[in-house]
Every structure is written in structure tokens, then in C-alpha cells.
Design a protein around this motif. Structure first.
Motif, PDB file in Angstrom:
ATOM      1  N   ILE A 138       2.671  11.628  -0.995  1.00 54.90           N
ATOM      2  CA  ILE A 138       2.507  10.295  -1.596  1.00 54.90           C
ATOM      3  C   ILE A 138       1.282  10.264  -2.512  1.00 54.90           C
ATOM      4  CG2 ILE A 138       1.886   7.906  -1.083  1.00 54.90           C
ATOM      5  CD1 ILE A 138       3.551   8.169   1.505  1.00 54.90           C
ATOM      6  N   PHE A 139       0.190  10.797  -2.009  1.00 56.19           N
ATOM      7  CA  PHE A 139      -1.050  10.751  -2.779  1.00 56.19           C
ATOM      8  C   PHE A 139      -0.935  11.617  -4.038  1.00 56.19           C
ATOM      9  CE2 PHE A 139      -3.475   9.876   1.409  1.00 56.19           C
ATOM     10  CZ  PHE A 139      -3.125   8.543   1.327  1.00 56.19           C
TER      11      PHE A 139
ATOM     12  N   THR B 217      -4.641   5.977  -7.240  1.00 55.96           N
ATOM     13  CA  THR B 217      -3.672   6.184  -6.161  1.00 55.96           C
ATOM     14  C   THR B 217      -3.256   4.878  -5.498  1.00 55.96           C
ATOM     15  OG1 THR B 217      -4.655   8.339  -5.727  1.00 55.96           O
ATOM     16  CG2 THR B 217      -3.257   7.400  -3.992  1.00 55.96           C
ATOM     17  N   PHE B 218      -4.243   4.052  -5.172  1.00 55.54           N
ATOM     18  CA  PHE B 218      -3.944   2.841  -4.389  1.00 55.54           C
ATOM     19  C   PHE B 218      -3.866   1.580  -5.248  1.00 55.54           C
ATOM     20  CE2 PHE B 218      -5.871   5.666  -1.194  1.00 55.54           C
ATOM     21  CZ  PHE B 218      -4.930   5.587  -0.187  1.00 55.54           C
TER      22      PHE B 218
ATOM     23  N   ILE C 275      -1.426   0.684  15.278  1.00 52.66           N
ATOM     24  CA  ILE C 275      -2.611   0.740  16.139  1.00 52.66           C
ATOM     25  C   ILE C 275      -3.321  -0.605  16.179  1.00 52.66           C
ATOM     26  CG2 ILE C 275      -4.899   1.777  16.396  1.00 52.66           C
ATOM     27  CD1 ILE C 275      -3.705   4.396  15.291  1.00 52.66           C
TER      28      ILE C 275
ATOM     29  N   VAL D  74      -1.131  11.720  11.424  1.00 48.13           N
ATOM     30  CA  VAL D  74       0.032  12.314  12.083  1.00 48.13           C
ATOM     31  C   VAL D  74       1.059  12.800  11.055  1.00 48.13           C
ATOM     32  CG1 VAL D  74       1.957  11.834  13.623  1.00 48.13           C
ATOM     33  CG2 VAL D  74      -0.301  10.926  14.150  1.00 48.13           C
ATOM     34  N   LYS D  75       1.265  11.965  10.062  1.00 47.43           N
ATOM     35  CA  LYS D  75       2.229  12.339   9.026  1.00 47.43           C
ATOM     36  C   LYS D  75       1.522  12.851   7.775  1.00 47.43           C
ATOM     37  CE  LYS D  75       5.440   8.848  10.701  1.00 47.43           C
ATOM     38  NZ  LYS D  75       5.960   7.497  10.455  1.00 47.43           N
TER      39      LYS D  75
ATOM     40  N   MET E  20      -8.554   8.089   4.780  1.00 47.23           N
ATOM     41  CA  MET E  20      -7.267   8.779   4.915  1.00 47.23           C
ATOM     42  C   MET E  20      -7.025   9.683   3.712  1.00 47.23           C
ATOM     43  SD  MET E  20      -4.770   5.795   6.435  1.00 47.23           S
ATOM     44  CE  MET E  20      -3.270   6.751   6.214  1.00 47.23           C
TER      45      MET E  20
ATOM     46  N   LEU F 292     -10.699   2.349   5.144  1.00 50.65           N
ATOM     47  CA  LEU F 292      -9.815   3.205   5.935  1.00 50.65           C
ATOM     48  C   LEU F 292      -8.898   4.021   5.029  1.00 50.65           C
ATOM     49  CD1 LEU F 292      -9.100   0.542   8.669  1.00 50.65           C
ATOM     50  CD2 LEU F 292     -10.196   2.757   9.080  1.00 50.65           C
ATOM     51  N   ARG F 293      -8.427   3.393   3.971  1.00 50.90           N
ATOM     52  CA  ARG F 293      -7.558   4.116   3.048  1.00 50.90           C
ATOM     53  C   ARG F 293      -8.304   5.266   2.392  1.00 50.90           C
ATOM     54  NH1 ARG F 293      -4.135  -0.320  -0.437  1.00 50.90           N
ATOM     55  NH2 ARG F 293      -4.028  -1.918   1.167  1.00 50.90           N
TER      56      ARG F 293
ATOM     57  N   LEU G 229      -4.698   8.941  12.403  1.00 53.20           N
ATOM     58  CA  LEU G 229      -4.005   8.318  11.270  1.00 53.20           C
ATOM     59  C   LEU G 229      -3.269   9.346  10.423  1.00 53.20           C
ATOM     60  CD1 LEU G 229      -6.613   5.692  10.010  1.00 53.20           C
ATOM     61  CD2 LEU G 229      -4.788   5.422  11.676  1.00 53.20           C
TER      62      LEU G 229
ATOM     63  N   CYS H 254       0.850  -1.194   0.000  1.00 52.20           N
ATOM     64  CA  CYS H 254       0.000   0.000   0.000  1.00 52.20           C
ATOM     65  C   CYS H 254       0.886   1.244   0.000  1.00 52.20           C
ATOM     66  CB  CYS H 254      -0.895  -0.004   1.231  1.00 52.20           C
ATOM     67  SG  CYS H 254      -1.727   1.567   1.517  1.00 52.20           S
ATOM     68  N   VAL H 255       0.644   2.155  -0.936  1.00 52.11           N
ATOM     69  CA  VAL H 255       1.498   3.341  -1.060  1.00 52.11           C
ATOM     70  C   VAL H 255       1.585   4.149   0.223  1.00 52.11           C
ATOM     71  CG1 VAL H 255       1.371   3.770  -3.535  1.00 52.11           C
ATOM     72  CG2 VAL H 255      -0.467   4.608  -2.049  1.00 52.11           C
TER      73      VAL H 255
ATOM     74  N   GLN I 299       3.497  14.096   4.601  1.00 55.39           N
ATOM     75  CA  GLN I 299       4.088  13.000   3.835  1.00 55.39           C
ATOM     76  C   GLN I 299       3.019  12.251   3.031  1.00 55.39           C
ATOM     77  OE1 GLN I 299       6.474  10.388   6.294  1.00 55.39           O
ATOM     78  NE2 GLN I 299       7.033   9.095   4.547  1.00 55.39           N
ATOM     79  N   LEU I 300       1.866  12.063   3.680  1.00 51.65           N
ATOM     80  CA  LEU I 300       0.768  11.379   2.990  1.00 51.65           C
ATOM     81  C   LEU I 300       0.319  12.179   1.765  1.00 51.65           C
ATOM     82  CD1 LEU I 300      -1.481   9.991   5.875  1.00 51.65           C
ATOM     83  CD2 LEU I 300      -0.351   8.680   4.075  1.00 51.65           C
TER      84      LEU I 300
ATOM     85  N   ALA J 254       3.849   6.279   5.687  1.00 51.53           N
ATOM     86  CA  ALA J 254       3.358   7.375   6.521  1.00 51.53           C
ATOM     87  C   ALA J 254       2.081   6.983   7.270  1.00 51.53           C
ATOM     88  CB  ALA J 254       3.088   8.602   5.654  1.00 51.53           C
ATOM     89  N   CYS J 255       1.842   5.686   7.370  1.00 56.48           N
ATOM     90  CA  CYS J 255       0.554   5.220   7.895  1.00 56.48           C
ATOM     91  C   CYS J 255       0.686   4.749   9.341  1.00 56.48           C
ATOM     92  CB  CYS J 255       0.022   4.092   7.027  1.00 56.48           C
ATOM     93  SG  CYS J 255      -1.602   3.527   7.518  1.00 56.48           S
ATOM     94  N   GLU J 256      -0.249   5.185  10.163  1.00 52.44           N
ATOM     95  CA  GLU J 256      -0.229   4.851  11.591  1.00 52.44           C
ATOM     96  C   GLU J 256      -1.073   3.622  11.904  1.00 52.44           C
ATOM     97  OE1 GLU J 256       1.609   6.740  13.720  1.00 52.44           O
ATOM     98  OE2 GLU J 256       2.222   7.771  11.875  1.00 52.44           O
ATOM     99  N   LEU J 257      -1.845   3.191  10.923  1.00 47.42           N
ATOM    100  CA  LEU J 257      -2.864   2.180  11.187  1.00 47.42           C
ATOM    101  C   LEU J 257      -2.283   0.848  11.650  1.00 47.42           C
ATOM    102  CD1 LEU J 257      -5.871   1.660  11.133  1.00 47.42           C
ATOM    103  CD2 LEU J 257      -5.644   0.916   8.753  1.00 47.42           C
TER     104      LEU J 257
END
Lengths: 149, 149
Positions: free
Chosen positions: B144-145, B40-41, A114, B136-137, B15, B11-12, B134, A103-104, B140-141, A108-111
DNA sequence: TTATAAGACGCATTATGAATGTATGATTGA
DNA sequence: TCAATCATACATTCATAATGCGTCTTATAA
């Protein structure tokens, strides 16, 4: 998101053995057999076969082949942690899959952290309980199991 | 014992929307589309379609049909509980199945309650976190996106 | 008002892995 | 040696997650 029947069967087998062993405390526990378990819980012998084998490899039970063979608990019920049993029989996989396919967002993912921590909390909770915890109603269980054969 | 990809995708998407919305804070968020998410994904449009629809029914996002349609978050990231999202997308089933087929030990078995409580602990833990957790960064996300389209 | 871009949604198909089955080998006791 | 029992590899079935397809509805722009 559900435990496998495989795991469920494993726990049932252990409960059966725990109830069985207590029963024959005088002259040492008699061996249980796969057939007995299948008759009691109405399960497929082939499947139970595999779970028994797995429990043996985990050294939770001692198996004996050959005529009059079978198996007994290899540890005291109070020493068998439910967390251990479930983790082992489930295979202890990740609860969420982030690579494969990748997954791109991963860098940077916190999931992931958790969910992983939540999973650990689940097992830490289970770790408070043992096979003995499942035997609170041992007399009733013995009666149920005795009726099944 | 693993979360469904379906849940993961949900979830993605959230985000992605959270990062996206923050991006355009000036003139209100631009609508995201299923196509964008898929690009993207690298996911199947059909599958994402269904998840988006589900998120819409849960009122986590607002969808708009027709030309220039799409969707945005319907709630603030800090108000979207991870526990809620995961529970809903997973379907909130039992983690262990005791009836159907019925297990003879059920009337005297402690396992069901123990597993159920462990499951609740998992969700209680997740309930401490929100979509915002989710992010926090977020910078950076966003990067990426942005690179993905 | 028409064409087009979007989500809504039912139905069909495929892929995966759990669940189960078959077969045979190894071991033990009588 | 025979029969009972677990060990283990392999094959098959089945459930369901995952995906695909087609068509409807809605909204906007030209």
C-alpha cells in the motif's frame, strides 16, 4: 480525549435526584426542577434543560411539565448503569476515525480493532458501577445539595 | 471523546517507518521524509512536521536535518508500546473535569476515581500491544505504501 | 563556499464542535 | 386564563483542534 461537560452534567443531575429521592421516602419524592439543579451546581439553565430532556428520552427520569412540574428518577439508582448513561450522553462514537477521510492503511491496519476493544473494556468496567455506587457518601451529598439552595 | 487526529497521524507515521525499515534490512534503513508521509497518507505537511518533531523529542524516532535528512525509528517496533505513544501524543489529561470550574459535589463524589480507573484500564490494555502488533499484515502495508509514492 | 534540501519551531489563521443563549411552543395546575 | 414548567428549534459564542506560513538551523552535495 475527555468526556463532554454535557455528560458530566447528566451524571450530576442523576446524583442530585438520587440524593433527593432518598430524602423524601415517606410521602414519595418531590419533583426537582431545572432551576434547583442550576442553583445547586451553578450551571446554565439552557444547557441543563437539554440534558434533562435527553435523560427523559432515555427514560432514566420522568419529567412533568406545567406548574409544579419537574422530574424524578424513573429507575432505582442500583438499576442505572454508569456505562449506559455515559455511552448514551457521549453519543457512543468511534474513538479513532479511519474512514472519513479514508486512511490508505485501513485494509491492513490493526489499530482500529485494538482501540475499539480498549474502549469496550472501559465501558465494561463502568458497567460494574451504577448510580447507587456514586451515592456511597449520600448523607454528605444531601448536606451539600441542601446548602446550595 | 475521541483520539486527536494528531495522535492518529503519529501512529501512522510509526507504522510507515516500521514497514519502511523492514524493507531495507540489507544496507540499513533509508531515511523517510515528511514529504513522503504526506504523499502517502494525503496529509498536510505542516501538521506532520509537528508530529514528527514530537516523536523525535519522545526519542521514538531519530531525525536528521539538512539535505538527505529525514527520520527512522529509534527503537525496535516490539519495544514501542502503543499505550506510551497514545498517552504522550494525547497529552494524558483527565477524562473528567471536576475542579475548574469546581463542582460542589466533589468532596463526596465517587465518579472521579471510577473514571480514572477506567482510563487506566484502557491504557493497561493498550500496553499489551506494540508497534509490532500493528504490523501483522506488514507485506500488505508495504505494498500500500509503495503504491502511494 | 555556496546552493539546496531537509527538520525545528514560533506565530497566525481557519474549521469544528462543544457550550451557551434566545425564543417560542406545549402542557399542566391553580 | 395565568403562570410555571418542560420541549424544542434555532442562533451565537467560545475553546481548541487543525492547519497554514514564515523563518531559522543544520547538513550535504556540487
Amino acid at each position: 480525549m475527555q468526556l463532554k461537560k454535557y455528560t458530566d452534567y447528566g451524571l450530576r443531575i442523576l446524583m442530585y435526584l438520587a440524593s433527593h429521592d432518598a430524602d423524601e421516602s415517606q410521602e414519595g419524592p418531590k419533583l426537582a426542577t431545572i432551576r434547583e439543579i442550576c442553583d445547586t451546581f451553578d450551571l446554565s439553565a439552557n444547557h441543563v434543560n437539554k440534558v434533562v430532556h435527553h435523560l427523559g428520552r432515555l427514560e432514566l427520569i420522568e419529567t412533568r411539565r406545567g406548574k409544579n412540574g419537574g422530574f424524578v428518577l424513573a429507575q432505582r439508582p442500583e438499576d442505572i448503569s454508569l456505562a449506559f448513561v455515559i455511552r448514551q450522553l457521549e453519543g457512543d462514537e468511534r474513538w479513532i476515525e479511519c474512514e472519513n477521510p479514508y486512511c490508505v492503511a485501513l485494509p491492513a491496519c490493526e489499530l482500529r480493532g485494538i482501540v475499539a476493544r480498549g474502549k469496550e473494556l472501559f465501558y465494561e468496567y463502568l458497567d460494574q458501577y451504577t448510580l447507587k455506587s456514586l451515592m456511597v457518601k449520600a448523607p454528605q451529598l444531601r448536606q451539600i445539595f441542601a446548602a446550595g439552595r
